[in-house]
Design a protein around this motif. Structure first.
Motif, PDB file in Angstrom:
ATOM      1  N   LEU A  23       8.124  -5.455  18.987  1.00  0.00           N
ATOM      2  CA  LEU A  23       7.098  -5.106  18.016  1.00  0.00           C
ATOM      3  C   LEU A  23       7.055  -3.602  17.785  1.00  0.00           C
ATOM      4  O   LEU A  23       6.987  -3.143  16.637  1.00  0.00           O
ATOM      5  N   ARG A  24       7.131  -2.833  18.853  1.00  0.00           N
ATOM      6  CA  ARG A  24       7.087  -1.382  18.720  1.00  0.00           C
ATOM      7  C   ARG A  24       8.281  -0.872  17.921  1.00  0.00           C
ATOM      8  O   ARG A  24       8.134  -0.016  17.038  1.00  0.00           O
ATOM      9  N   SER A  25       9.476  -1.414  18.202  1.00  0.00           N
ATOM     10  CA  SER A  25      10.678  -0.990  17.483  1.00  0.00           C
ATOM     11  C   SER A  25      10.586  -1.330  16.003  1.00  0.00           C
ATOM     12  O   SER A  25      10.900  -0.506  15.135  1.00  0.00           O
ATOM     13  N   LEU A  26      10.135  -2.564  15.710  1.00  0.00           N
ATOM     14  CA  LEU A  26      10.036  -2.995  14.316  1.00  0.00           C
ATOM     15  C   LEU A  26       9.005  -2.186  13.547  1.00  0.00           C
ATOM     16  O   LEU A  26       9.245  -1.784  12.399  1.00  0.00           O
ATOM     17  N   VAL A  27       7.861  -1.971  14.163  1.00  0.00           N
ATOM     18  CA  VAL A  27       6.804  -1.215  13.495  1.00  0.00           C
ATOM     19  C   VAL A  27       7.250   0.224  13.249  1.00  0.00           C
ATOM     20  O   VAL A  27       7.043   0.786  12.163  1.00  0.00           O
ATOM     21  N   ALA A  28       7.881   0.827  14.257  1.00  0.00           N
ATOM     22  CA  ALA A  28       8.335   2.211  14.120  1.00  0.00           C
ATOM     23  C   ALA A  28       9.328   2.360  12.982  1.00  0.00           C
ATOM     24  O   ALA A  28       9.329   3.363  12.258  1.00  0.00           O
ATOM     25  N   LEU A  29      10.195   1.363  12.796  1.00  0.00           N
ATOM     26  CA  LEU A  29      11.176   1.415  11.715  1.00  0.00           C
ATOM     27  C   LEU A  29      10.586   0.947  10.395  1.00  0.00           C
ATOM     28  O   LEU A  29      10.840   1.536   9.335  1.00  0.00           O
ATOM     29  N   ALA A  30       9.773  -0.119  10.454  1.00  0.00           N
ATOM     30  CA  ALA A  30       9.295  -0.752   9.219  1.00  0.00           C
ATOM     31  C   ALA A  30       8.219   0.061   8.507  1.00  0.00           C
ATOM     32  O   ALA A  30       8.196   0.098   7.271  1.00  0.00           O
ATOM     33  N   MET A  31       7.325   0.698   9.236  1.00  0.00           N
ATOM     34  CA  MET A  31       6.207   1.374   8.579  1.00  0.00           C
ATOM     35  C   MET A  31       6.651   2.461   7.604  1.00  0.00           C
ATOM     36  O   MET A  31       6.164   2.514   6.466  1.00  0.00           O
ATOM     37  N   PRO A  32       7.571   3.350   7.990  1.00  0.00           N
ATOM     38  CA  PRO A  32       8.039   4.336   7.005  1.00  0.00           C
ATOM     39  C   PRO A  32       8.754   3.689   5.820  1.00  0.00           C
ATOM     40  O   PRO A  32       8.633   4.163   4.687  1.00  0.00           O
ATOM     41  N   ILE A  33       9.503   2.596   6.072  1.00  0.00           N
ATOM     42  CA  ILE A  33      10.196   1.919   4.975  1.00  0.00           C
ATOM     43  C   ILE A  33       9.185   1.293   4.027  1.00  0.00           C
ATOM     44  O   ILE A  33       9.315   1.390   2.795  1.00  0.00           O
ATOM     45  N   MET A  34       8.179   0.634   4.580  1.00  0.00           N
ATOM     46  CA  MET A  34       7.141   0.021   3.751  1.00  0.00           C
ATOM     47  C   MET A  34       6.382   1.093   2.970  1.00  0.00           C
ATOM     48  O   MET A  34       6.047   0.897   1.794  1.00  0.00           O
ATOM     49  N   ALA A  35       6.146   2.221   3.621  1.00  0.00           N
ATOM     50  CA  ALA A  35       5.467   3.315   2.923  1.00  0.00           C
ATOM     51  C   ALA A  35       6.343   3.838   1.787  1.00  0.00           C
ATOM     52  O   ALA A  35       5.854   4.114   0.685  1.00  0.00           O
ATOM     53  N   SER A  36       7.657   3.959   2.048  1.00  0.00           N
ATOM     54  CA  SER A  36       8.588   4.408   1.006  1.00  0.00           C
ATOM     55  C   SER A  36       8.620   3.416  -0.147  1.00  0.00           C
ATOM     56  O   SER A  36       8.646   3.797  -1.321  1.00  0.00           O
ATOM     57  N   SER A  37       8.629   2.129   0.188  1.00  0.00           N
ATOM     58  CA  SER A  37       8.642   1.094  -0.840  1.00  0.00           C
ATOM     59  C   SER A  37       7.351   1.137  -1.650  1.00  0.00           C
ATOM     60  O   SER A  37       7.361   0.961  -2.876  1.00  0.00           O
ATOM     61  N   PHE A  38       6.254   1.377  -0.969  1.00  0.00           N
ATOM     62  CA  PHE A  38       4.974   1.491  -1.675  1.00  0.00           C
ATOM     63  C   PHE A  38       4.995   2.686  -2.626  1.00  0.00           C
ATOM     64  O   PHE A  38       4.500   2.609  -3.757  1.00  0.00           O
ATOM     65  N   LEU A  39       5.598   3.773  -2.180  1.00  0.00           N
ATOM     66  CA  LEU A  39       5.685   4.949  -3.037  1.00  0.00           C
ATOM     67  C   LEU A  39       6.548   4.666  -4.267  1.00  0.00           C
ATOM     68  O   LEU A  39       6.254   5.139  -5.370  1.00  0.00           O
ATOM     69  N   ASN A  40       7.621   3.883  -4.080  1.00  0.00           N
ATOM     70  CA  ASN A  40       8.450   3.498  -5.218  1.00  0.00           C
ATOM     71  C   ASN A  40       7.651   2.662  -6.210  1.00  0.00           C
ATOM     72  O   ASN A  40       7.835   2.755  -7.429  1.00  0.00           O
ATOM     73  N   THR A  41       6.764   1.831  -5.668  1.00  0.00           N
ATOM     74  CA  THR A  41       5.886   1.039  -6.532  1.00  0.00           C
ATOM     75  C   THR A  41       4.943   1.953  -7.303  1.00  0.00           C
ATOM     76  O   THR A  41       4.706   1.770  -8.502  1.00  0.00           O
ATOM     77  N   VAL A  42       4.423   2.958  -6.615  1.00  0.00           N
ATOM     78  CA  VAL A  42       3.526   3.901  -7.267  1.00  0.00           C
ATOM     79  C   VAL A  42       4.259   4.659  -8.374  1.00  0.00           C
ATOM     80  O   VAL A  42       3.687   4.963  -9.422  1.00  0.00           O
ATOM     81  N   TYR A  43       5.562   4.973  -8.130  1.00  0.00           N
ATOM     82  CA  TYR A  43       6.383   5.586  -9.187  1.00  0.00           C
ATOM     83  C   TYR A  43       6.233   4.782 -10.476  1.00  0.00           C
ATOM     84  O   TYR A  43       5.911   5.292 -11.535  1.00  0.00           O
ATOM     85  N   SER A  44       6.536   3.487 -10.346  1.00  0.00           N
ATOM     86  CA  SER A  44       6.585   2.605 -11.510  1.00  0.00           C
ATOM     87  C   SER A  44       5.207   2.416 -12.134  1.00  0.00           C
ATOM     88  O   SER A  44       5.051   2.437 -13.361  1.00  0.00           O
ATOM     89  N   ILE A  45       4.217   2.200 -11.284  1.00  0.00           N
ATOM     90  CA  ILE A  45       2.866   1.977 -11.802  1.00  0.00           C
ATOM     91  C   ILE A  45       2.329   3.232 -12.494  1.00  0.00           C
ATOM     92  O   ILE A  45       1.654   3.152 -13.521  1.00  0.00           O
ATOM     93  N   THR A  46       2.662   4.404 -11.930  1.00  0.00           N
ATOM     94  CA  THR A  46       2.250   5.658 -12.554  1.00  0.00           C
ATOM     95  C   THR A  46       2.824   5.771 -13.955  1.00  0.00           C
ATOM     96  O   THR A  46       2.121   6.110 -14.920  1.00  0.00           O
ATOM     97  N   ASP A  47       4.118   5.478 -14.091  1.00  0.00           N
ATOM     98  CA  ASP A  47       4.758   5.508 -15.411  1.00  0.00           C
ATOM     99  C   ASP A  47       4.062   4.559 -16.377  1.00  0.00           C
ATOM    100  O   ASP A  47       3.754   4.906 -17.521  1.00  0.00           O
ATOM    101  N   MET A  48       3.844   3.317 -15.913  1.00  0.00           N
ATOM    102  CA  MET A  48       3.258   2.303 -16.791  1.00  0.00           C
ATOM    103  C   MET A  48       1.827   2.660 -17.192  1.00  0.00           C
ATOM    104  O   MET A  48       1.404   2.409 -18.323  1.00  0.00           O
TER     105      MET A  48
END
Length: 451
Positions: free
Chosen positions: A14-39
């Motif tokens: 769990l610790r390994s997955l969270v440590a790796l996944a949280m920044p990726i999920m945050a990056s993915s969320f930011l990519n979503t914000v990219y698109s939503i901001t444009d729209m």
């Protein structure tokens, strides 16, 4: 720069997955914000501009099939090589993937710029303003798609090594730049002229370039010998077997992504019969859905690297435990998105649309597709896990068959009193089925490998 890599083959799962996944999920969320901001900003220009950007953006999406080939080919091979302790082999896979990325990016840009008129005409938008916006947006974003390609593949290589923090930092910087440039260039603030759709495209491409640059500088500045990107000579041609390895893993993923996009284009043509407002809703709806889609895809990237490294190290039971933890997490997230879409469809729609009839279409869209959000999240996460085991061909077969089924479903449902809503129901039903089938497939594959 200190070593940001997470050890995925040892320690608490769990610790390994969270440590790796949280920044990726945050990056993915930011990519979503990219698109939503444009729209959100483009929405101020009217539904015709949104529809035009939606069509132009379809070809950006189509182009991602080529980048997904090199991203998945690099990520799985680099991670499995890491799991086996073969760092030099991982470096060669990464270098080969970057060389292919540069080639694919230049080829796609050339085709897009030379054949813009014909490609946009395929959608029969039926409105001069919408067509003009589509062409302008497509020529810029597709013409400079190399920045997006490099960002995607570099992110995959960083993730394969257990470093998801560097891409996160890069995406934060890119988001800030994009959020500043969007209103300035779209609406013409201060000394800048009002550029509308062209401004949105320039802001997006500039942000992608900055994200790519930050990740390259991150590799140059690190002192860690563990990073395969450090000191890499991209111009030095690698052996053919490494290109072959990238294609072996990446081609099924690329075909899967391309077919998915083509089917979406077919459905967009069906939606276009109901007018530019319906196309705008489909486009915006897809961007808002990315809140769940990109987050699940980010978690999929984490479980992909986790599965690949542990598979390379011969630890299949650890792979299964990691999947179970990921499954529970992603189901909860998908359920929250479902509640938001079903309970707050009008509030979400009014952020992007200002015409009453278009808002009504949008409300129906969110209520219908909202049902499938948890299933879609499970599908994406499971694809990541299976791909980490090298089973990209299986993922491709399942996804293609069930995605293609959307077309006949949409034709049948649209011919009923459901009309446009019938197309939304085709999307939802297929997503539910895909989520269930992929879970069954993962369990069977991992049980077979244990035996």
């Amino acid at each position: 720069m200190k070593n940001r890599q997470v050890c995925l083959t040892e320690g608490p799962i769990l610790r390994s997955l969270v440590a790796l996944a949280m920044p990726i999920m945050a990056s993915s969320f930011l990519n979503t914000v990219y698109s939503i901001t444009d729209m959100a900003w483009i929405g101020l220009l009217g539904s015709k501009a949104v529809a035009g950007v939606g069509v132009g953006g379809m070809y950006v999406w189509l182009s991602q099939g080529l980048s997904s080939l090199t991203r998945m080919g690099a990520q799985v091979n680099v991670a499995q090589s890491f799991g086996r302790g073969r760092r030099d082999e991982a470096r060669e896979y990464a270098c080969g993937a970057l060389q292919l990325t540069l080639l694919f990016g230049m080829l796609f840009a050339l085709v897009s710029v030379c054949f813009t008129d014909g490609l946009v005409a395929l959608f029969h938008l039926g409105d001069v303003e919408a067509v003009r916006c589509a062409k302008s947006y497509m020529q810029i974003t597709c013409g400079m798609v190399i920045f997006s390609y490099m960002t995607v593949v570099l992110t995959g290589i960083y993730t394969a090594q257990g470093d998801s923090k560097t891409p996160l930092v890069a995406n934060i910087i890119g988001l800030i730049i994009n959020m500043i440039m969007d209103p300035v260039l779209i609406l013409g603030i201060g000394p800048f002229p009002r550029m509308e759709v062209v401004g949105a495209a320039i802001a997006t491409v500039t942000a992608q370039f900055i994200v790519m640059l930050v990740m390259i500088l991150g590799a140059w500045n690190t002192k860690s010998t563990e990073n395969v990107l450090t000191g890499m000579k991209v111009w030095k041609l690698v052996e053919g077997r490494f290109f072959k390895g990238v294609f072996r893993i990446g081609v099924p993923t690329a075909i899967q992504g391309t077919v998915y996009c083509v089917i979406s284009m077919v459905l967009t043509r069906m939606v276009a019969v109901f007018g530019p407002g319906a196309v705008a809703v489909q486009r915006v709806g897809g961007q808002v859905e990315a809140v769940s889609w990109n987050t699940a895809d980010g978690f999929a990237a984490a479980i992909n690297a986790f599965s690949a490294q542990n598979y390379g190290a011969g630890q299949m039971e650890r792979v299964r435990k990691g999947y179970r933890i990921s499954f529970r997490t992603i189901v909860i997230w998908g359920a929250l998105i479902t509640l938001a879409f079903i309970l707050l469809p009008k509030s979400i729609s009014e952020v992007f649309f200002h015409e009453g009839d278009v808002i009504g279409i949008s409300v129906d869209y969110f209520r219908i597709v909202g049902i499938s959000e948890a299933f879609m999240c499970v599908e994406l996460m499971t694809v990541g896990a299976l791909s980490g085991l090298g089973r990209t061909k299986l993922c491709s077969i399942i996804s293609i068959l069930l995605t293609v089924a959307r077309v006949p479903l949409a034709v049948v449902f649209a011919a009923t009193p459901l009309a446009l809503n019938g197309i939304w129901w085709a999307l939802t039903i297929s997503s539910v089925v895909k989520g269930i089938v992929f879970v069954i497939a993962f369990n069977r594959v991992t049980i077979a490998k244990n035996n």
